[in-house]
Every structure is written in structure tokens, then in C-alpha cells.
Design a protein around this motif. Structure first.
Motif, mmCIF file in Angstrom:
data_model
loop_
_atom_site.group_PDB
_atom_site.id
_atom_site.type_symbol
_atom_site.label_atom_id
_atom_site.label_comp_id
_atom_site.label_asym_id
_atom_site.label_seq_id
_atom_site.Cartn_x
_atom_site.Cartn_y
_atom_site.Cartn_z
ATOM 1 N N ILE A 175 0.934 -1.427 0.114
ATOM 2 C CA ILE A 175 0.063 0.067 0.027
ATOM 3 C C ILE A 175 0.778 1.125 0.069
ATOM 4 O O ILE A 175 1.970 1.270 0.806
ATOM 5 N N VAL A 185 0.915 5.718 -1.095
ATOM 6 C CA VAL A 185 0.253 6.996 -1.225
ATOM 7 C C VAL A 185 1.342 7.827 -1.909
ATOM 8 O O VAL A 185 2.414 7.989 -1.412
ATOM 9 N N ASN A 231 -0.479 11.778 4.715
ATOM 10 C CA ASN A 231 -0.967 12.477 5.836
ATOM 11 C C ASN A 231 -2.418 13.265 5.474
ATOM 12 O O ASN A 231 -2.614 14.290 6.297
ATOM 13 N N HIS A 232 -3.119 12.913 4.466
ATOM 14 C CA HIS A 232 -4.376 13.444 4.284
ATOM 15 C C HIS A 232 -5.473 12.586 4.261
ATOM 16 O O HIS A 232 -6.512 12.804 3.737
ATOM 17 N N GLY A 233 -5.237 11.401 4.903
ATOM 18 C CA GLY A 233 -6.083 10.417 5.062
ATOM 19 C C GLY A 233 -6.518 9.356 4.048
ATOM 20 O O GLY A 233 -7.302 8.680 3.983
ATOM 21 N N GLY A 264 -4.240 7.062 2.915
ATOM 22 C CA GLY A 264 -4.055 5.567 3.320
ATOM 23 C C GLY A 264 -5.193 5.085 4.034
ATOM 24 O O GLY A 264 -5.580 3.734 3.953
ATOM 25 N N GLN A 265 -5.568 5.605 4.882
ATOM 26 C CA GLN A 265 -6.814 5.204 5.664
ATOM 27 C C GLN A 265 -7.892 5.000 4.716
ATOM 28 O O GLN A 265 -8.617 3.698 5.035
ATOM 29 N N GLN A 286 3.082 3.418 10.271
ATOM 30 C CA GLN A 286 2.443 2.362 9.803
ATOM 31 C C GLN A 286 1.906 1.392 10.806
ATOM 32 O O GLN A 286 0.523 0.975 10.728
ATOM 33 N N TYR A 301 1.047 2.256 13.680
ATOM 34 C CA TYR A 301 0.060 3.309 14.143
ATOM 35 C C TYR A 301 -1.236 3.219 13.275
ATOM 36 O O TYR A 301 -2.353 3.051 13.877
ATOM 37 N N LYS A 349 -4.877 1.967 14.467
ATOM 38 C CA LYS A 349 -6.064 2.733 14.460
ATOM 39 C C LYS A 349 -7.137 2.204 13.738
ATOM 40 O O LYS A 349 -8.271 2.708 13.866
HETATM 41 N N1 ACO Z 1 4.659 8.052 9.841
HETATM 42 C C1 ACO Z 1 3.750 8.636 10.885
HETATM 43 N N2 ACO Z 1 2.464 8.634 10.892
HETATM 44 C C2 ACO Z 1 1.869 8.238 9.834
HETATM 45 C C3 ACO Z 1 2.611 7.579 8.812
HETATM 46 C C4 ACO Z 1 4.457 7.615 8.769
HETATM 47 N N3 ACO Z 1 4.784 6.993 7.969
HETATM 48 N N4 ACO Z 1 1.614 7.085 7.827
HETATM 49 C C5 ACO Z 1 0.559 7.468 8.350
HETATM 50 N N5 ACO Z 1 0.698 8.153 9.496
HETATM 51 C C6 ACO Z 1 -0.481 8.470 10.379
HETATM 52 C C7 ACO Z 1 -0.955 9.790 10.101
HETATM 53 O O1 ACO Z 1 -0.051 10.993 10.641
HETATM 54 C C8 ACO Z 1 -2.523 9.958 10.466
HETATM 55 O O2 ACO Z 1 -2.532 10.050 11.730
HETATM 56 P P1 ACO Z 1 -3.781 10.899 12.364
HETATM 57 O O3 ACO Z 1 -5.046 10.056 11.920
HETATM 58 O O4 ACO Z 1 -3.547 10.666 13.803
HETATM 59 O O5 ACO Z 1 -3.716 12.361 11.810
HETATM 60 C C9 ACO Z 1 -2.594 8.509 10.053
HETATM 61 O O6 ACO Z 1 -1.664 7.752 10.315
HETATM 62 C C10 ACO Z 1 -3.466 8.386 8.792
HETATM 63 O O7 ACO Z 1 -2.710 8.635 7.909
HETATM 64 P P2 ACO Z 1 -3.385 8.648 6.360
HETATM 65 O O8 ACO Z 1 -3.059 10.242 6.041
HETATM 66 O O9 ACO Z 1 -4.323 8.035 6.165
HETATM 67 O O10 ACO Z 1 -1.875 8.091 5.705
HETATM 68 P P3 ACO Z 1 -1.196 8.269 4.284
HETATM 69 O O11 ACO Z 1 -2.059 8.617 3.304
HETATM 70 O O12 ACO Z 1 -0.051 8.902 4.447
HETATM 71 O O13 ACO Z 1 -0.683 6.898 3.725
HETATM 72 C C11 ACO Z 1 1.114 5.390 4.026
HETATM 73 C C12 ACO Z 1 0.022 6.053 4.697
HETATM 74 C C13 ACO Z 1 0.480 4.567 2.725
HETATM 75 C C14 ACO Z 1 1.849 4.411 4.844
HETATM 76 C C15 ACO Z 1 2.111 6.373 3.217
HETATM 77 O O14 ACO Z 1 2.652 6.994 4.201
HETATM 78 C C16 ACO Z 1 3.070 5.882 2.393
HETATM 79 O O15 ACO Z 1 2.747 5.631 1.104
HETATM 80 N N6 ACO Z 1 4.198 5.551 2.779
HETATM 81 C C17 ACO Z 1 5.231 4.718 2.128
HETATM 82 C C18 ACO Z 1 5.212 3.504 1.660
HETATM 83 C C19 ACO Z 1 4.790 2.579 2.877
HETATM 84 O O16 ACO Z 1 5.400 2.672 4.041
HETATM 85 N N7 ACO Z 1 3.841 1.780 2.778
HETATM 86 C C20 ACO Z 1 3.475 0.740 3.888
HETATM 87 C C21 ACO Z 1 4.361 -0.345 3.847
HETATM 88 S S1 ACO Z 1 3.690 -1.718 4.561
HETATM 89 C C22 ACO Z 1 2.842 -2.391 3.108
HETATM 90 O O17 ACO Z 1 2.869 -2.099 2.064
HETATM 91 C C23 ACO Z 1 1.870 -3.731 3.416
#
Ligand code: ACO
Ligand code: ACO
Length: 154
Positions: free
Chosen positions: A68, A70, A76-78, A80-81, A110, A112, A116
Motif C-alpha cells: 500500500i 500513497v 497525511n491527508h487520510g 492511506g486510511q 504504519q 499506528y 488505528k
Molecule cells: N509516520 C507517522 N505517521 C503516519 C505515517 C508515517 N509513515 N503514515 C501514516 N501516519 C499517520 C498519520 O499521521 C495519520 O494520523 P492521524 O489520523 O492521527 O492524523 C494516520 O496515520 C492516517 O494517515 P493517512 O493520511 O491516512 O496515511 P497516508 O495517506 O499518509 O498513507 C502510507 C499512509 C500508505 C503508509 C503512506 O505514508 C506511504 O505511502 N508511505 C510510504 C510507503 C509505505 O510505507 N507503505 C506501507 C508499507 S507496509 C505495506 O505495504 C503492507
């Protein structure tokens, strides 16, 4: 006003998808291996490519979010969720009972995010990242070795 987000199943992945999927899994070899067996869902925000995930059926009634990611500027705009929720709805509709996800023990953000969203830790793949990856991976100032596995009952 919040931008509209749309999810779509994709049959043919492009380089744009692969580049983003590599953010979640740095091994192109591993990625190519499971991509062939996975269902790909992409997210577009007003037509703009913003996220992708791969769903891999692993056991009867079980599907894994094997990757997964983004697009960096939209994190950080939701989104991923929303992708996690989309995976749950998709899996439920297809009759799956269990959804799993695995991530690095050093991937605190991740871990977290998944907890969540209702995932509970169900196991540890010790040394997964040592045995399956050619090069050492560092994250949050730590050497990544173990994979944490999480599960959600639908
Ligand atoms: N570090 C700290 N906090 C995080 C992170 C992070 N890397 N990712 C998400 N969060 C927190 C956000 O701050 C947010 O917190 P809140 O609800 O308290 O405000 C909450 O999680 C929801 O975050 P979203 O905005 O929905 O997540 P986002 O759109 O950023 O997507 C994702 C999360 C997919 C992990 C993105 O950061 C990403 O693409 N990262 C790089 C690739 C990656 O690590 N993918 C997952 C590997 S594991 C796997 O693929 C099975
Ligand atoms: N959250 C995030 N980072 C932390 C935390 C925390 N709670 N605790 C320590 N760290 C990080 C520090 O930022 C630092 O990082 P860096 O090396 O990259 O700069 C590193 O860990 C070392 O931190 P210290 O300053 O040595 O730790 P500290 O003196 O704050 O002690 C402790 C840590 C004992 C956990 C303290 O925060 C505390 O008393 N917390 C409340 C009680 C508690 O939670 N105890 C542990 C419960 S588990 C158990 O008891 C077995």
C-alpha cells in the motif's frame, strides 16, 4: 472543500504504479513476484493518481494487503486510511473473512495507522527483512529485521 477520491481496480500496471509500489517495498524482485498474483486498486483524486494497493489472496477466506502506498505529496491527508477501508469493503463483498497486513518492526507510523484502523498484531516473521532482502534496510535510525503481522476479522 474535500477533493473527491475514487478507487478503481486496474488490470494493467504502469511504471507509475511500480514506482510508487517500490516506496512500500524496496525489492523490485519481490514486487514483480506478487504483483502477478494480486488485485491492484488505485486511488485517484479528481483524476490525479494519488495511491495504490495490491491485495493478495493467501489462504481460503484470507486476503493480504501486500503493498500500500500513497504519492508523497498527498500523504497525511487520510488517503492511506481510505485505501484500508476500501480494501475491507472490497474483501467483504468478495466473501473474505480475514484481512491481513505486514510491516516492518521499525515502521512506527504504519503500525499506528493499521492499529488505528482495527488491525491487531497476530505474529512476527523473525528476520524476514534479513533473509529476503539483498541489502540492509534502515528506518527510524534502526536496522529493520523483523516483520510484524496484523490481522482484522471482517
Ligand atoms: N509516520 C507517522 N505517521 C503516519 C505515517 C508515517 N509513515 N503514515 C501514516 N501516519 C499517520 C498519520 O499521521 C495519520 O494520523 P492521524 O489520523 O492521527 O492524523 C494516520 O496515520 C492516517 O494517515 P493517512 O493520511 O491516512 O496515511 P497516508 O495517506 O499518509 O498513507 C502510507 C499512509 C500508505 C503508509 C503512506 O505514508 C506511504 O505511502 N508511505 C510510504 C510507503 C509505505 O510505507 N507503505 C506501507 C508499507 S507496509 C505495506 O505495504 C503492507
Ligand atoms: N516515545 C518516543 N521516543 C522515546 C520514548 C517515548 N516514550 N522514550 C524514549 N524515547 C527515545 C528518545 O527520544 C531517545 O531517542 P534518540 O536516541 O533518537 O534521541 C531514545 O529513545 C532514548 O531515550 P532516553 O532519553 O534514554 O529515555 P528516557 O530517559 O526518557 O527513558 C522511559 C525512557 C524509561 C521509557 C521514560 O520515557 C519513562 O519513564 N516513561 C514512562 C514509563 C514507561 O513507559 N516505562 C516503560 C514501560 S515498559 C517497562 O517498564 C518494561
Amino acid at each position: 472543500m474535500k477533493k473527491e477520491l475514487q478507487f478503481k481496480e486496474i488490470n494493467k500496471l504502469t511504471e507509475e504504479h511500480y514506482q510508487l509500489l517500490l516506496d512500500a517495498d524496496p525489492s523490485r524482485k519481490m514486487l514483480m513476484n506478487y504483483t502477478k498474483r494480486s488485485i491492484c486498486i488505485e486511488a485517484r483524486q479528481e483524476e490525479v493518481f494519488s495511491g495504490v494497493m495490491l491485495l493478495l489472496p493467501t489462504r481460503p477466506e484470507t486476503i493480504e494487503i501486500i503493498n500500500i502506498a500513497v504519492v508523497k505529496q498527498f500523504r497525511n491527508h487520510g488517503i492511506g486510511q481510505r485505501l484500508l477501508k476500501c480494501a475491507q469493503n472490497w474483501a467483504k463483498q468478495k466473501g473474505y473473512r480475514v484481512i491481513e497486513i505486514g510491516t516492518g518492526s521499525t515502521s512506527f507510523g504504519q503500525l499506528y495507522l493499521y492499529q488505528k484502523n482495527g488491525f491487531r498484531i497476530c505474529g512476527i516473521d523473525k528476520n524476514f527483512f534479513v533473509e529476503h532482502y539483498e541489502r540492509p534496510i534502515f528506518e527510524n535510525k534502526l536496522r529493520l529485521r523483523d516483520m510484524i503481522r496484523l490481522r482484522l476479522y471482517l
